[in-house]
Design an enzyme around this catalytic site. Structure first.
Site, short mmCIF file in Angstrom:
data_model
loop_
_atom_site.label_atom_id
_atom_site.label_comp_id
_atom_site.label_asym_id
_atom_site.label_seq_id
_atom_site.Cartn_x
_atom_site.Cartn_y
_atom_site.Cartn_z
CG HIS A 1 -0.40 0.61 2.65
ND1 HIS A 1 -0.13 1.54 2.83
CD2 HIS A 1 0.05 -0.27 3.45
CE1 HIS A 1 0.57 1.63 4.05
NE2 HIS A 1 0.91 0.34 4.53
CB CYS A 2 1.50 4.14 -1.91
SG CYS A 2 0.14 3.93 -3.08
CE LYS A 3 -1.78 11.04 -0.31
NZ LYS A 3 -1.42 12.28 -0.20
#
Length: 632
Positions: A306-308
């Site tokens: 995941h990132c943002k």
């Protein structure tokens, strides 16, 4: 002789039948219901008298006929009635005897009257019944009961109302959260099964892409409030504990947002880089190796990336992981597969620079056996904008992952100039160039670097790597991040990026030296011709009044160029001085009758000086002056 009735009655005892004997049996009603202490005592006394009389009658019937009534009646107190068929000695004393009534009365224990009690105003009967546990309604108790019941009803109604408001508020907040999360997720596929509704997608059975798990205070105040419209940490943990307990590992790519790794039992790895940017090229194989090590430990293990938003940065790393695991042979196939899995419209990984880095990693896998080669050092010579309309005159910033390497807003020779001043028109139509006169290049590069063009109509930028990029790179407008968001069109726009080796002043020229010299000797004529052509072409002119307003400047430029090319002993600047040369501090040199160079201080450069120097094609020569550029 007639007998006197009175005498006969006194002499003969009266005959009493069994029907006349009334022997009351004790019952619950007789014992339990007592009306009043005074009346109860009176009734007990009457019952005692009647009982004695009845016993006396029974005793008279049982006496022999010859007996007389000479015995006193007081002895009847010791006679206790007994049920028929039983002897008097075997039956227990009756409660209706004097001793029975006394013992029965003693069984009641009355508490002393407390003068401070609130019920002192109650009647004796009410107090008596209350002692017996019989709570009979009274006027006072009715008032107290009514007040208590009314208070209870009001409290119950308020509690019900509060609960309804809280429940409705929770429902409204939950509905707003769901709506906000769906809006934020936009075109991304969501996991909606059972009780879960998460911004999460299974790219493969063992690779999961998701949005940032927010809502925990460990991710900061902003990250805490992000839990209202992003995946909530508690829901994410519950999902993995339900479906992949002890079989998952989380990879966080955010550089701007962290959280407590203990929330996921410590199974968190961080490979951070900035949003809308590319990672250091060395970070990609490290991530792939870490994920592969976890996956091979157990066939049921999963990696969660995941990132943002869980799209672009996540897509870059997952596509590289798919190449590393040999799911796909090419970067295009991996990117297309990821886009279809992650988004409904197939637009997840769309930034040109991030796509470029997936292709870089494909080359690393195929050409360098998965190992990133050493960084190549080079010098950034300058830029050429091709088919560039007059409204594109950007400022320039060159940076890497840690520092700003060059900026036209800070450089000594350009910080006081506007972009329209340091972008110089080349002899070719619609071409403007930028380089620093008298210097080997703008800055030295090694590895990853970012070129950021800052323009009034919108910024556009790109990430490149010196090791995996040629010295001469041509990029279209669509190859820049953010160029598609600009309002004004620029058809056929290209940017040529020119780099040179550190030990060479110029890149390898694609034309012969004789052709180059011929091009240089005709630069003044081309400049004059360009002037006349640009009067009829508003698209590639800086403004409508530029030609008239700057006619004197163009004349000065042409004269300067002619003098630089027609001297008896020409000293043309085919190469800018090297950095280790003492003349590196000179901004530019000019010809004189004595044939020596006269340095011009750096701080003496003005707009007219830059334009005068720009007339000399050798200053901004990249080695291909005869090359034609066609619009796409």
């Amino acid at each position: 002789m007639e007998t006197d009735p009175a005498n006969s009655s006194s002499k003969s005892p009266a005959v009493v039948s069994e029907k006349d004997v009334l022997i009351p049996e004790p019952s619950e009603n007789t014992v339990g219901v007592v009306q009043d202490p005074v009346s109860a005592e009176r009734e007990a006394h009457e019952d005692s008298i009647s009982t004695e009389a009845s016993v006396a009658k029974v005793d008279d019937t049982q006496m022999p006929a010859s007996s007389t009534g000479s015995e006193p009646l007081s002895k009847t107190d010791d006679i206790v009635p007994c049920p028929p068929g039983s002897s008097p000695r075997e039956s227990p004393p009756s409660i209706f005897s004097s001793s029975g009534l006394s013992s029965w009365a003693k069984s009641f224990k009355f508490q002393q009257q407390d003068p401070n009690r609130t019920d002192s105003g109650m009647s004796a009967f009410t107090r008596f019944t209350s002692e017996l546990g019989l709570h009979l309604p009274t006027k006072g108790s009715e008032e107290v009961g009514d007040s208590r019941s009314s208070n209870t009803q009001v409290g119950g109604a308020f509690e019900s109302l509060t609960k309804a408001v809280v429940d409705s508020s929770r429902g409204a907040v939950k509905a707003m959260q769901v709506k906000a999360r769906h809006i934020v997720s936009q075109n991304k596929r969501r996991y909606q099964e059972g009780e879960f509704d998460l911004d999460m997608t299974y790219i493969t059975e063992n690779i999961i892409a998701m949005g940032f798990p927010a809502g925990d205070i460990s991710s900061g105040l902003f990250g805490f409030f992000e839990g209202l419209y992003r995946n909530h940490m508690e829901e994410v943990i519950k999902f993995f504990e339900t479906h992949h307990k002890d079989k998952y590992k989380v990879y966080n790519l955010c550089s701007e947002r962290l959280y407590d790794a203990s929330r996921f039992e410590g199974k968190v790895a961080s490979f951070p880089f900035d949003d809308h940017n590319c990672p250091p090229i060395q970070l990609i194989p490290s991530f792939c190796q870490s994920a592969y090590t976890w996956l091979k430990e157990d066939i049921q293990n999963v990696v969660v990336v995941h990132c943002k938003a869980g799209m672009a940065r996540t897509g870059l790393m997952i596509c590289c992981l798919l190449l590393y695991l040999k799911f796909f042979p090419t970067a295009e196939e991996a990117i297309d597969y990821y886009n279809q899995k992650r988004c409904l419209d197939g637009k997840a990984l769309v930034l040109p620079s991030q796509i470029r880095y997936v292709k870089y990693y494909e080359r690393v896998q195929n050409q360098f056996d998965g190992k990133v080669p050493p960084e190549r050092r080079c010098m950034l010579r300058g830029f050429r904008l091709i088919n560039c309309p007059y409204w594109i005159r950007p400022a320039i910033t060159i940076s890497n992952h840690t520092d700003i390497l060059f900026s036209t807003k800070k450089h000594q020779k350009t910080k006081d100039l506007g972009p329209e001043d340091f972008w110089i028109k080349a002899p070719k139509k619609g071409v403007v160039v930028f380089a620093i006169p008298g210097e080997a290049g703008l800055t030295e590069l090694a590895g990853d670097f970012k070129i950021h063009f800052q323009d009034s109509d919108g910024d556009f930028y790109c990430w490149l790597n010196t090791t995996l990029t040629d010295n001469r790179t041509m990029l279209k407008g669509s190859d820049f991040d953010g160029f598609d968001k600009r309002k004004l069109p620029a058809p056929g726009f290209h940017v040529e990026i020119v780099m040179i080796e550190p030990d060479n002043s110029q890149p390898t020229k694609s034309k012969s030296d004789s052709t180059q010299q011929q091009s240089q000797s005709s630069s003044s004529a081309d400049s004059s011709k360009l002037k006349s052509n640009e009067k009829d072409d508003d698209v590639f002119s800086d403004s409508d009044g530029e030609e008239e307003g700057n006619s004197q400047s163009y004349s000065t430029n042409e004269k300067t160029a002619s003098s630089m090319h027609t001297t008896s002993k020409p000293h043309q600047i085919n190469e800018p001085p090297k950095r280790d040369d003492p003349s590196a501090n000179r901004s530019v040199t000019s010809s004189s009758s004595s044939g020596h160079y006269n340095p011009i201080p750096n701080n003496s450069l003005a707009v007219s000086d830059i334009k005068a120097i720009a007339a000399d094609a050798s200053v901004f020569s990249f080695g291909d002056e005869e090359e034609d550029y066609e619009s796409d």
